[in-house]
Design a protein around this motif. Structure first.
Motif, PDB file in Angstrom:
ATOM      1  N   ALA A 162      47.574 -37.434 -31.182  1.00 44.35           N
ATOM      2  CA  ALA A 162      47.425 -36.979 -30.059  1.00 44.35           C
ATOM      3  C   ALA A 162      46.909 -38.052 -28.900  1.00 44.35           C
ATOM      4  O   ALA A 162      47.489 -38.123 -27.603  1.00 44.35           O
ATOM      5  CB  ALA A 162      46.769 -35.692 -29.978  1.00 44.35           C
ATOM      6  N   VAL A 163      45.896 -38.579 -29.448  1.00 46.08           N
ATOM      7  CA  VAL A 163      45.288 -39.659 -28.545  1.00 46.08           C
ATOM      8  C   VAL A 163      46.212 -40.754 -28.107  1.00 46.08           C
ATOM      9  O   VAL A 163      46.156 -41.084 -26.898  1.00 46.08           O
ATOM     10  CB  VAL A 163      44.046 -40.240 -29.283  1.00 46.08           C
ATOM     11  N   VAL A 164      47.121 -41.359 -28.912  1.00 42.67           N
ATOM     12  CA  VAL A 164      47.987 -42.282 -28.434  1.00 42.67           C
ATOM     13  C   VAL A 164      49.246 -41.732 -27.441  1.00 42.67           C
ATOM     14  O   VAL A 164      49.769 -42.187 -26.655  1.00 42.67           O
ATOM     15  CB  VAL A 164      48.930 -42.796 -29.585  1.00 42.67           C
ATOM     16  N   LYS A 165      49.468 -40.419 -27.764  1.00 46.09           N
ATOM     17  CA  LYS A 165      50.727 -39.747 -27.041  1.00 46.09           C
ATOM     18  C   LYS A 165      50.282 -39.081 -25.909  1.00 46.09           C
ATOM     19  O   LYS A 165      51.587 -39.233 -25.047  1.00 46.09           O
ATOM     20  CB  LYS A 165      51.350 -38.766 -28.222  1.00 46.09           C
ATOM     21  N   VAL A 166      49.307 -38.405 -25.711  1.00 45.96           N
ATOM     22  CA  VAL A 166      49.178 -37.718 -24.557  1.00 45.96           C
ATOM     23  C   VAL A 166      49.191 -38.435 -23.213  1.00 45.96           C
ATOM     24  O   VAL A 166      49.843 -38.076 -22.240  1.00 45.96           O
ATOM     25  CB  VAL A 166      47.832 -37.054 -24.536  1.00 45.96           C
ATOM     26  N   PRO A 167      48.577 -39.625 -22.975  1.00 48.96           N
ATOM     27  CA  PRO A 167      48.651 -40.293 -21.523  1.00 48.96           C
ATOM     28  C   PRO A 167      50.202 -40.567 -21.372  1.00 48.96           C
ATOM     29  O   PRO A 167      50.384 -40.208 -19.925  1.00 48.96           O
ATOM     30  CB  PRO A 167      48.012 -41.636 -21.986  1.00 48.96           C
ATOM     31  N   ASP A 168      51.070 -41.002 -22.031  1.00 51.44           N
ATOM     32  CA  ASP A 168      52.206 -41.283 -21.855  1.00 51.44           C
ATOM     33  C   ASP A 168      53.168 -40.049 -21.487  1.00 51.44           C
ATOM     34  O   ASP A 168      54.008 -39.733 -20.624  1.00 51.44           O
ATOM     35  CB  ASP A 168      53.072 -42.069 -22.817  1.00 51.44           C
TER      36      ASP A 168
END
Length: 233
Positions: A162-168
């Motif tokens: 989730a850390v990688v996915k959420v901003p985008d």
């Protein structure tokens, strides 16, 4: 929602047996890594008496009544619910016998669950979390366990990444990540688990209990839209 989030100013001290049983259960039944953290001590304990040092070497007294954190820091930002030392990442374990030994050595330790391993966590304000959860249930979205904290936060468990996915994902929905009070906890972070007590505010509780039905966690993409909408209201 399965339960409501309760807030108690003078929550009872958690029984050491409850903490041990909960920690072992998380490891054996959910296969989650578990970590013993700091805990709360009362004024009558050695750590709460002026001139007596806690584990960190500080006096642990601030001149105020009430429970203090075992770390001895009078300005502790997370009293009774944080890792006890810098090497905590390597101390967490998903082995039931190993977890049992940890709490036999530190029976009053808080129960912490490292994120970024078997799950990540999305942390939002309680009002937004309740709104999002009600919407998710109406939409019949897959849901994992959800925590409620005395600091009026709700924490949704999702698959790692989730850390990688959420901003985008937020940008695709039209939100600047920095504009929302939505915190993603992944590798190198943790969440407190019941029956951990946070300061004088009360205890962490399950809003949605871990069960056999929610053993398979949702992916971030499935929950981010209602969470972002609720946080942005």
């Amino acid at each position: 929602m399965e339960d409501t989030v309760e807030h108690t100013i003078a929550a009872p001290r958690r029984n050491a047996g409850q903490l041990l049983d909960a920690a072992v259960g998380y490891a054996e039944e959910r296969h989650w890594d578990v970590l013993p953290g700091a805990w709360l001590v009362e004024d009558a304990s050695p750590f709460g008496i002026s001139g007596i040092s806690g584990p960190s070497g500080n006096s642990g007294t601030s001149g105020r009544g009430g429970p203090r954190c075992s770390c001895g820091d009078t300005a502790c930002p997370a009293p009774g619910a944080h890792p006890s030392g810098p090497g905590w990442v390597g101390e967490a374990s998903g082995s039931g016998p190993a977890v049992r030994r940890m709490w036999q050595r530190q029976p009053h330790a808080s129960v912490l669950l490292p994120t970024g391993r078997t799950f990540d966590a999305i942390d939002v304000p309680e009002d937004a979390g309740c709104l999002a959860l009600a919407r998710m249930e109406r939409m019949e979205l897959p849901l994992g366990p959800v925590l409620g904290t005395p600091s009026r936060r709700m924490i949704f468990f999702v698959l790692p990444g989730a850390v990688v996915k959420v901003p985008d994902l937020l940008r695709r929905l039209g939100w600047a990540p920095s504009s929302l009070d939505l915190v993603v906890r992944g590798d190198g972070d943790w969440v407190p688990a019941p029956p951990t007590r946070l300061g004088t505010g009360g205890v962490v509780q399950w809003v949605r209990q871990p069960t056999a039905l929610n053993r398979w966690l949702p992916d971030t993409e499935e929950l981010i839209s209602p969470l972002a909408y609720a946080c942005g209201r």
